[in-house]
Design a protein around this motif. Structure first.
Motif, PDB file in Angstrom:
ATOM      1  N   SER A  43      25.615  32.440  39.749  1.00 54.38           N
ATOM      2  CA  SER A  43      26.838  33.222  39.600  1.00 54.38           C
ATOM      3  C   SER A  43      27.751  32.977  40.794  1.00 54.38           C
ATOM      4  O   SER A  43      27.356  32.349  41.777  1.00 54.38           O
ATOM      5  CB  SER A  43      26.530  34.707  39.468  1.00 54.38           C
ATOM      6  OG  SER A  43      25.925  35.191  40.643  1.00 54.38           O
ATOM      7  N   TYR A  44      28.965  33.505  40.684  1.00 50.56           N
ATOM      8  CA  TYR A  44      29.919  33.403  41.783  1.00 50.56           C
ATOM      9  C   TYR A  44      30.875  34.584  41.735  1.00 50.56           C
ATOM     10  O   TYR A  44      30.981  35.273  40.732  1.00 50.56           O
ATOM     11  CB  TYR A  44      30.696  32.092  41.713  1.00 50.56           C
ATOM     12  CG  TYR A  44      31.803  32.087  40.684  1.00 50.56           C
ATOM     13  CD1 TYR A  44      33.115  32.413  41.050  1.00 50.56           C
ATOM     14  CD2 TYR A  44      31.560  31.795  39.351  1.00 50.56           C
ATOM     15  CE1 TYR A  44      34.128  32.431  40.106  1.00 50.56           C
ATOM     16  CE2 TYR A  44      32.566  31.808  38.410  1.00 50.56           C
ATOM     17  CZ  TYR A  44      33.859  32.121  38.794  1.00 50.56           C
ATOM     18  OH  TYR A  44      34.858  32.157  37.856  1.00 50.56           O
ATOM     19  N   PHE A  45      31.567  34.795  42.838  1.00 51.21           N
ATOM     20  CA  PHE A  45      32.689  35.735  42.857  1.00 51.21           C
ATOM     21  C   PHE A  45      33.680  35.279  43.910  1.00 51.21           C
ATOM     22  O   PHE A  45      33.337  34.546  44.833  1.00 51.21           O
ATOM     23  CB  PHE A  45      32.235  37.181  43.096  1.00 51.21           C
ATOM     24  CG  PHE A  45      31.600  37.453  44.440  1.00 51.21           C
ATOM     25  CD1 PHE A  45      32.360  37.790  45.547  1.00 51.21           C
ATOM     26  CD2 PHE A  45      30.216  37.381  44.584  1.00 51.21           C
ATOM     27  CE1 PHE A  45      31.772  38.052  46.767  1.00 51.21           C
ATOM     28  CE2 PHE A  45      29.612  37.652  45.800  1.00 51.21           C
ATOM     29  CZ  PHE A  45      30.397  37.980  46.893  1.00 51.21           C
ATOM     30  N   LYS A  46      34.908  35.697  43.724  1.00 53.35           N
ATOM     31  CA  LYS A  46      35.970  35.387  44.683  1.00 53.35           C
ATOM     32  C   LYS A  46      36.057  36.531  45.681  1.00 53.35           C
ATOM     33  O   LYS A  46      35.912  37.693  45.313  1.00 53.35           O
ATOM     34  CB  LYS A  46      37.303  35.218  43.966  1.00 53.35           C
ATOM     35  CG  LYS A  46      37.321  34.049  43.023  1.00 53.35           C
ATOM     36  CD  LYS A  46      38.630  33.975  42.269  1.00 53.35           C
ATOM     37  CE  LYS A  46      38.569  32.839  41.258  1.00 53.35           C
ATOM     38  NZ  LYS A  46      39.787  32.748  40.445  1.00 53.35           N
ATOM     39  N   THR A  47      36.312  36.179  46.934  1.00 60.90           N
ATOM     40  CA  THR A  47      36.472  37.222  47.939  1.00 60.90           C
ATOM     41  C   THR A  47      37.808  37.934  47.717  1.00 60.90           C
ATOM     42  O   THR A  47      38.711  37.422  47.058  1.00 60.90           O
ATOM     43  CB  THR A  47      36.422  36.643  49.363  1.00 60.90           C
ATOM     44  OG1 THR A  47      37.417  35.633  49.497  1.00 60.90           O
ATOM     45  CG2 THR A  47      35.046  36.079  49.680  1.00 60.90           C
ATOM     46  N   SER A  48      37.923  39.098  48.267  1.00 57.50           N
ATOM     47  CA  SER A  48      39.120  39.914  48.120  1.00 57.50           C
ATOM     48  C   SER A  48      40.326  39.235  48.764  1.00 57.50           C
ATOM     49  O   SER A  48      40.185  38.477  49.734  1.00 57.50           O
ATOM     50  CB  SER A  48      38.885  41.273  48.785  1.00 57.50           C
ATOM     51  OG  SER A  48      40.080  41.992  48.901  1.00 57.50           O
TER      52      SER A  48
END
Length: 85
Positions: A43-48
């Motif tokens: 999985s992945y996510f973008k930082t704020s």
């Protein structure tokens, strides 16, 4: 009148504390210098947008997280692959 003032003060305190509450996603201090194997990323996510570094965090099957530059070709391939699942 005092009840109304107390209620307004409570609402103000709650709204300010919610604004500065910690998020579950953290900011990256630096980018990982090596390539993360695509078959290990789950999985992945973008930082704020409020973070100093614009980064994507790749999470592996071993529950490790790596901060990477979003504009790198190999990172874009991984993100595209995960988005298509």
């Amino acid at each position: 009148m005092r009840t109304l003032a107390a209620l307004l003060a409570l609402v103000l305190v709650i709204s300010v504390s919610a604004q500065y509450a910690p998020t579950t996603q953290s900011c990256c201090e630096k980018y990982t210098p090596h390539v993360v194997p695509a078959d290990r990323v789950e999985s992945y996510f973008k930082t704020s947008s409020s973070c100093y570094l614009n980064a994507i965090v790749l999470k592996t099957v071993a529950d490790k997280e790596f901060c990477v530059k979003p504009e790198l070709t190999w990172v874009q391939r991984i993100v595209t692959k995960l988005d298509s699942l």
